[in-house]
Scaffold this active site. Sequence first.
Site, PDB file in Angstrom:
ATOM      1  N   SER A 130       0.829  -1.203   0.000  1.00  0.00           N
ATOM      2  CA  SER A 130       0.000   0.000   0.000  1.00  0.00           C
ATOM      3  C   SER A 130       0.863   1.252   0.000  1.00  0.00           C
ATOM      4  O   SER A 130       1.964   1.259   0.535  1.00  0.00           O
ATOM      5  CB  SER A 130      -0.911   0.034   1.229  1.00  0.00           C
ATOM      6  OG  SER A 130      -1.651   1.238   1.207  1.00  0.00           O
ATOM      7  N   LYS A 184      -4.559  -6.821   2.976  1.00  0.00           N
ATOM      8  CA  LYS A 184      -4.454  -5.639   2.097  1.00  0.00           C
ATOM      9  C   LYS A 184      -5.844  -5.277   1.537  1.00  0.00           C
ATOM     10  O   LYS A 184      -6.199  -4.100   1.435  1.00  0.00           O
ATOM     11  CB  LYS A 184      -3.463  -5.905   0.958  1.00  0.00           C
ATOM     12  CG  LYS A 184      -3.488  -4.866  -0.168  1.00  0.00           C
ATOM     13  CD  LYS A 184      -2.974  -3.538   0.293  1.00  0.00           C
ATOM     14  CE  LYS A 184      -3.138  -2.348  -0.608  1.00  0.00           C
ATOM     15  NZ  LYS A 184      -3.368  -2.426  -1.996  1.00  0.00           N
ATOM     16  N   HIS A 187      -7.746  -3.574   4.245  1.00  0.00           N
ATOM     17  CA  HIS A 187      -7.176  -2.221   4.350  1.00  0.00           C
ATOM     18  C   HIS A 187      -7.864  -1.296   3.349  1.00  0.00           C
ATOM     19  O   HIS A 187      -8.288  -0.190   3.678  1.00  0.00           O
ATOM     20  CB  HIS A 187      -5.661  -2.284   4.081  1.00  0.00           C
ATOM     21  CG  HIS A 187      -5.030  -0.962   3.741  1.00  0.00           C
ATOM     22  ND1 HIS A 187      -5.186  -0.356   2.493  1.00  0.00           N
ATOM     23  CD2 HIS A 187      -4.269  -0.118   4.457  1.00  0.00           C
ATOM     24  CE1 HIS A 187      -4.549   0.790   2.483  1.00  0.00           C
ATOM     25  NE2 HIS A 187      -3.986   0.972   3.656  1.00  0.00           N
ATOM     26  N   ASN A 188      -8.003  -1.762   2.120  1.00  0.00           N
ATOM     27  CA  ASN A 188      -8.645  -0.931   1.090  1.00  0.00           C
ATOM     28  C   ASN A 188     -10.125  -0.707   1.399  1.00  0.00           C
ATOM     29  O   ASN A 188     -10.652   0.380   1.149  1.00  0.00           O
ATOM     30  CB  ASN A 188      -8.486  -1.574  -0.290  1.00  0.00           C
ATOM     31  CG  ASN A 188      -7.082  -1.409  -0.833  1.00  0.00           C
ATOM     32  OD1 ASN A 188      -6.138  -1.262  -0.075  1.00  0.00           O
ATOM     33  ND2 ASN A 188      -6.928  -1.438  -2.137  1.00  0.00           N
ATOM     34  N   GLU A 191     -10.308   1.923   3.853  1.00  0.00           N
ATOM     35  CA  GLU A 191      -9.975   3.173   3.145  1.00  0.00           C
ATOM     36  C   GLU A 191     -11.239   3.749   2.456  1.00  0.00           C
ATOM     37  O   GLU A 191     -11.480   4.961   2.511  1.00  0.00           O
ATOM     38  CB  GLU A 191      -8.886   2.846   2.121  1.00  0.00           C
ATOM     39  CG  GLU A 191      -8.447   3.960   1.226  1.00  0.00           C
ATOM     40  CD  GLU A 191      -7.444   3.439   0.187  1.00  0.00           C
ATOM     41  OE1 GLU A 191      -6.500   2.701   0.542  1.00  0.00           O
ATOM     42  OE2 GLU A 191      -7.618   3.759  -1.009  1.00  0.00           O
TER      43      GLU A 191
HETATM   44  P1  NDP Z   1       0.438  -2.064 -14.573  1.00  0.00           P
HETATM   45  O1  NDP Z   1      -0.595  -2.718 -13.781  1.00  0.00           O
HETATM   46  O2  NDP Z   1       0.063  -0.979 -15.514  1.00  0.00           O
HETATM   47  O3  NDP Z   1       1.212  -3.190 -15.421  1.00  0.00           O
HETATM   48  C1  NDP Z   1       2.231  -2.876 -16.344  1.00  0.00           C
HETATM   49  C2  NDP Z   1       3.394  -3.833 -16.196  1.00  0.00           C
HETATM   50  O4  NDP Z   1       2.959  -5.190 -16.420  1.00  0.00           O
HETATM   51  C3  NDP Z   1       4.467  -3.579 -17.247  1.00  0.00           C
HETATM   52  O5  NDP Z   1       5.717  -3.846 -16.691  1.00  0.00           O
HETATM   53  C4  NDP Z   1       4.105  -4.588 -18.320  1.00  0.00           C
HETATM   54  O6  NDP Z   1       5.164  -4.921 -19.153  1.00  0.00           O
HETATM   55  C5  NDP Z   1       3.733  -5.763 -17.470  1.00  0.00           C
HETATM   56  N1  NDP Z   1       2.959  -6.762 -18.190  1.00  0.00           N
HETATM   57  C6  NDP Z   1       1.684  -6.636 -18.605  1.00  0.00           C
HETATM   58  N2  NDP Z   1       1.298  -7.785 -19.217  1.00  0.00           N
HETATM   59  C7  NDP Z   1       2.350  -8.626 -19.173  1.00  0.00           C
HETATM   60  C8  NDP Z   1       2.575  -9.955 -19.598  1.00  0.00           C
HETATM   61  N3  NDP Z   1       1.606 -10.661 -20.203  1.00  0.00           N
HETATM   62  N4  NDP Z   1       3.782 -10.505 -19.382  1.00  0.00           N
HETATM   63  C9  NDP Z   1       4.761  -9.825 -18.768  1.00  0.00           C
HETATM   64  N5  NDP Z   1       4.623  -8.564 -18.318  1.00  0.00           N
HETATM   65  C10 NDP Z   1       3.420  -7.976 -18.526  1.00  0.00           C
HETATM   66  O7  NDP Z   1       1.639  -1.530 -13.645  1.00  0.00           O
HETATM   67  P2  NDP Z   1       1.625  -0.810 -12.206  1.00  0.00           P
HETATM   68  O8  NDP Z   1       3.055  -0.536 -11.956  1.00  0.00           O
HETATM   69  O9  NDP Z   1       0.639   0.287 -12.133  1.00  0.00           O
HETATM   70  O10 NDP Z   1       1.103  -1.942 -11.194  1.00  0.00           O
HETATM   71  C11 NDP Z   1       1.764  -3.183 -11.054  1.00  0.00           C
HETATM   72  C12 NDP Z   1       1.015  -4.042 -10.079  1.00  0.00           C
HETATM   73  O11 NDP Z   1       0.988  -3.382  -8.827  1.00  0.00           O
HETATM   74  C13 NDP Z   1      -0.444  -4.304 -10.444  1.00  0.00           C
HETATM   75  O12 NDP Z   1      -0.797  -5.605 -10.058  1.00  0.00           O
HETATM   76  C14 NDP Z   1      -1.202  -3.299  -9.610  1.00  0.00           C
HETATM   77  O13 NDP Z   1      -2.518  -3.739  -9.335  1.00  0.00           O
HETATM   78  C15 NDP Z   1      -0.350  -3.273  -8.350  1.00  0.00           C
HETATM   79  N6  NDP Z   1      -0.451  -2.084  -7.528  1.00  0.00           N
HETATM   80  C16 NDP Z   1      -0.550  -0.874  -8.077  1.00  0.00           C
HETATM   81  C17 NDP Z   1      -0.665   0.257  -7.278  1.00  0.00           C
HETATM   82  C18 NDP Z   1      -0.717   1.594  -7.881  1.00  0.00           C
HETATM   83  O14 NDP Z   1      -0.919   2.564  -7.133  1.00  0.00           O
HETATM   84  N7  NDP Z   1      -0.534   1.706  -9.199  1.00  0.00           N
HETATM   85  C19 NDP Z   1      -0.688   0.165  -5.826  1.00  0.00           C
HETATM   86  C20 NDP Z   1      -0.473  -1.150  -5.349  1.00  0.00           C
HETATM   87  C21 NDP Z   1      -0.386  -2.213  -6.189  1.00  0.00           C
HETATM   88  P3  NDP Z   1       5.372  -4.145 -20.558  1.00  0.00           P
HETATM   89  O15 NDP Z   1       6.176  -2.932 -20.223  1.00  0.00           O
HETATM   90  O16 NDP Z   1       6.127  -5.124 -21.404  1.00  0.00           O
HETATM   91  O17 NDP Z   1       4.023  -3.820 -21.110  1.00  0.00           O
END
Ligand code: NDP
Length: 482
Positions: A130, A184, A187-188, A191
Amino acid sequence: MTAQANVGVVGLAAMGASLARNLAHHGNTVAIYNRTPKRTDTLMEQHGDEGAFVPSYTLQDFVDSLIPPRTAIIMVKAGEPTDEMINALADLMQPGDIIVDAGNAYFPDTMRREKEIRARGLHFVGCGVSGGEEGALKGPSMMPGGTEESWQTLKPILESIAAKAEGEPCVTHIGANGAGHFVKMVHNGIEYSDMQLIAESYDLMRRGLGMSANEIGDVFEQWNKSELESYLIEITADVLHEQDKTTGKPLVDIILDHAGMKGTGTWTVQTALSLGVPVTGIAEAVFARGLSSQTALRQGAQAIDFAGPDGSLQLSEQERESFIEDIRHALYASKIVAYAQGFNEITTAAQEYDWKIDLAAVARIWRGGCIIRAKFLNRIAEAFESGQAETSLLFAPYFKEAIEQAQASWRRVVARAAQYGIPTPVFASSLSYFDGLRADRLPAALIQGQRDYFGAHTYQRVDKEGTFHTLWAEEGRPEINA
Ligand code: NDP
């Protein structure tokens, strides 16, 4: 590729890149890999000098660059991409290695994945994170599940990057398999409740008292010096003080009033329904967001122009001051109920799934890094530690007293809101929950009578053991032992 990294991150979008940099800032040697090489290159170009990174362009090289037992943290898109990446890594890693999913997974998925990966001799850790992108970079609150053995390896790594609250790292081993992602999720849910309560407080002041956004921002700033001190109250003051650059109006007036959601609040409520735990405040908060986004329904209601009060409370100057205090007390009491309900869901799930969750430790790791961080989490931790909150947080003397003191204000707020037409679903449902708990007799007795009448569902009596059914259709309504 020589093994040199003590931890690796797969997926270098916003969250993964921030987490990798945080790890590097704290003395870890960090293997990095992303499906699309550009993200890896960008991280190395822009931040490569911030610490020890080992970039790889194939998953095999990434795994080879890790020192056994290998620890790989996955931060890719939730759902199928996460499953694909877990399996691809498991194919290349060795028994004893650790795969951590730090994305936002639904806990039953984590339980399934843990079972599958454990069968292959590896450790799988679902870890709730988080704090968003900034938290991932500067110190998140983290909720890892998985085995005790994997925690021993992960502990120094995660403690190095976690937020610190009063010097303590905001991470603890929550429990086996899906426990981390479960906590987690709750927690949400809390929130959602917390945010809706703040929004209801704002609405009461804005529409009810006719105050400006700026004035209300000042009130929240003051409240942040009270027992309500928290991240959400702090940012609320900032949001309300913000002016729109183009129109000069308060930004909050320009933002469309449709609240979005990504699903974790819904999961919290769905899970609570399955477990039979009344998380009424969290549910109302989720539904309030739903209602806000029902454009056609809301426009239809506007067009019909229902008769009713317009939300103006019409109070004298003196009454207004004391009503603002009432709202503060109502907010605190309802917030306590939100946490009580959330912790109740965790306790029930812990029994259902055989998790040993230290609730005081959960309260402590929420004190820093995460969205619901708040001063009063210290009190919650103390209540659980002392054993006084075993059945409900509301039973701990500190919170009992707090609710009792807030009670008259809480009732005035809910009554006035209903009378003058301001929706306060979480204030009202939290108060009803509290009154439901306190009641000596509930009208559930009548419901049992109705159920027995139309469906022969039977009932129990207060004066003797057994299960009974009344023959409602027969003269004299004889009762039989069912
Ligand atoms: P995204 O959820 O937008 O995911 C993008 C990433 O996933 C890129 O690195 C992308 O690679 C990769 N990806 C997507 N599809 C595939 C695949 N089939 N094989 C391999 N890699 C793949 O990124 P975030 O950074 O926003 O979030 C990452 C995780 O963290 C998610 O599960 C999200 O729910 C979680 N999270 C996010 C929060 C936030 O505030 N954003 C908070 C807490 C958790 P490529 O560059 O090649 O497309």
